[in-house]
Design an enzyme around this catalytic site. Structure first.
Site, PDB file in Angstrom:
ATOM      1  N   SER A  96       0.841  -1.190   0.000  1.00  9.25           N
ATOM      2  CA  SER A  96       0.000   0.000   0.000  1.00  9.25           C
ATOM      3  C   SER A  96       0.878   1.242   0.000  1.00  9.25           C
ATOM      4  O   SER A  96       2.020   1.218   0.460  1.00  9.25           O
ATOM      5  CB  SER A  96      -0.899   0.016   1.242  1.00  9.25           C
ATOM      6  OG  SER A  96      -1.574   1.252   1.373  1.00  9.25           O
TER       7      SER A  96
ATOM      8  N   TYR B 271      -0.985  -1.107  10.384  1.00  4.73           N
ATOM      9  CA  TYR B 271      -1.281  -1.255   8.953  1.00  4.73           C
ATOM     10  C   TYR B 271      -0.105  -0.764   8.096  1.00  4.73           C
ATOM     11  O   TYR B 271       0.432  -1.521   7.267  1.00  4.73           O
ATOM     12  CB  TYR B 271      -2.557  -0.503   8.591  1.00  4.73           C
ATOM     13  CG  TYR B 271      -2.984  -0.742   7.160  1.00  4.73           C
ATOM     14  CD1 TYR B 271      -3.686  -1.891   6.811  1.00  4.73           C
ATOM     15  CD2 TYR B 271      -2.671   0.171   6.146  1.00  4.73           C
ATOM     16  CE1 TYR B 271      -4.066  -2.136   5.494  1.00  4.73           C
ATOM     17  CE2 TYR B 271      -3.052  -0.058   4.840  1.00  4.73           C
ATOM     18  CZ  TYR B 271      -3.741  -1.209   4.520  1.00  4.73           C
ATOM     19  OH  TYR B 271      -4.101  -1.444   3.213  1.00  4.73           O
TER      20      TYR B 271
END
Length: 283
Positions: free
Chosen positions: A154, A168
């Site tokens: 990401s 995350y």
């Protein structure tokens, strides 16, 4: 459909067709990866927790593309799942030519708001399972001198830390660095390892993470369609690129992130988190 979740192809004469294993394939980017590789003529092994959705998708892709699809249920939060999955794949005589590590989710509250067991499961899904499946897939790929591994990371892995989402970005940064290292280690072997770093992508991810209302207020130009992310990723994988950032806006964002001083980046992240908290409170 057979009882074992195997959907046979109608034309079994194509023995050269390659097989892609896709984790988290029941929805979102994972589903788009399945659709894309099926359209490219790959047989598929699909795995996720929700077998009902997987079986529906597998049957449709087999019928539409004349491929063989195999469904194997598995929860990557269980440390035994990667090895069990691999044992079942090899036991069926299947070969994995393309591994797409995509399973994942988000946690939005502060670190101490969750019991450790939830963080443990998150690390298992987002870090350990990815690394273990790479470790299981690579020996056969190297022996055959052909293979593709795509790790779905990401843009968050390149960004500064944020309030909430504590693990995350850290997990995605791990995937980027691991993929870069594996890409170097496999150079010249016929095996390509690529980390894809999507930005904001239209999928079910944000609804599952409970932040859909917040992201709906963001400008439309910041968003990409999942099918476009997948197409750029496939091209980068075939070209042997270690990392890919799909979309011009995301590449510009990544460029800025790389050149902003760390202290300033953290200050901006703090302000952005505060603005998001205010917006959520007024919603």
């Amino acid at each position: 459909m057979q009882q074992d979740g195997h959907f046979p192809v109608t034309d079994a004469n194509n023995t050269a067709r390659r097989t892609a294993l896709i984790t988290g394939a029941s929805a979102g980017i994972g589903k788009c990866f399945a659709e894309h590789y099926a359209a490219c003529g790959h047989d598929l092994i699909l795995t996720a927790r929700r077998t009902d959705r997987l079986e529906t998708l597998a049957a449709q892709l087999a019928a539409d593309n004349g491929i063989t699809t195999t469904v194997i249920a598995g929860d990557m939060a269980d440390p035994a799942t990667p090895q069990r999955l691999w044992t079942e794949i090899t036991g069926r005589g299947l070969t994995v030519d393309v591994l797409i590590n995509n399973a994942g989710y988000g946690m939005t509250n502060n670190f101490v708001d969750y019991p450790w067991t939830e963080h443990r499961d998150f690390i298992q899904v987002m870090v350990t399972a990815y690394a273990e499946l790479c470790h299981l897939a690579l020996p056969g790929m190297l022996e055959r001198r052909h293979g593709r591994i795509i790790n779905v990371a990401s843009l968050a892995g390149l960004a500064p830390g944020t309030i909430g989402h504590t693990l995350y970005g850290a997990s995605k940064a791990f995937l980027i660095k691991m993929s870069e290292s594996l890409s170097l280690e496999t150079e010249g072997t016929g095996v390509h390892v690529t980390a894809v770093n999507p930005g904001f992508t239209r999928s079910e991810f944000h609804t599952t993470a409970g932040v859909q209302e917040t992201v709906d207020r963001m400008p439309k130009w910041m968003w990409m369609q999942a099918k476009d992310v997948v197409a750029e990723t496939h091209a980068a994988s075939e070209a042997g690129r270690a990392t890919v950032i799909p979309g011009r806006a995301n590449r510009m964002t990544a460029f800025i992130l790389r050149h902003v001083p760390a202290n300033l980046a953290l200050t901006l992240s703090r302000r952005r988190s505060a603005m998001q908290d205010d917006a959520a409170g007024k919603a």
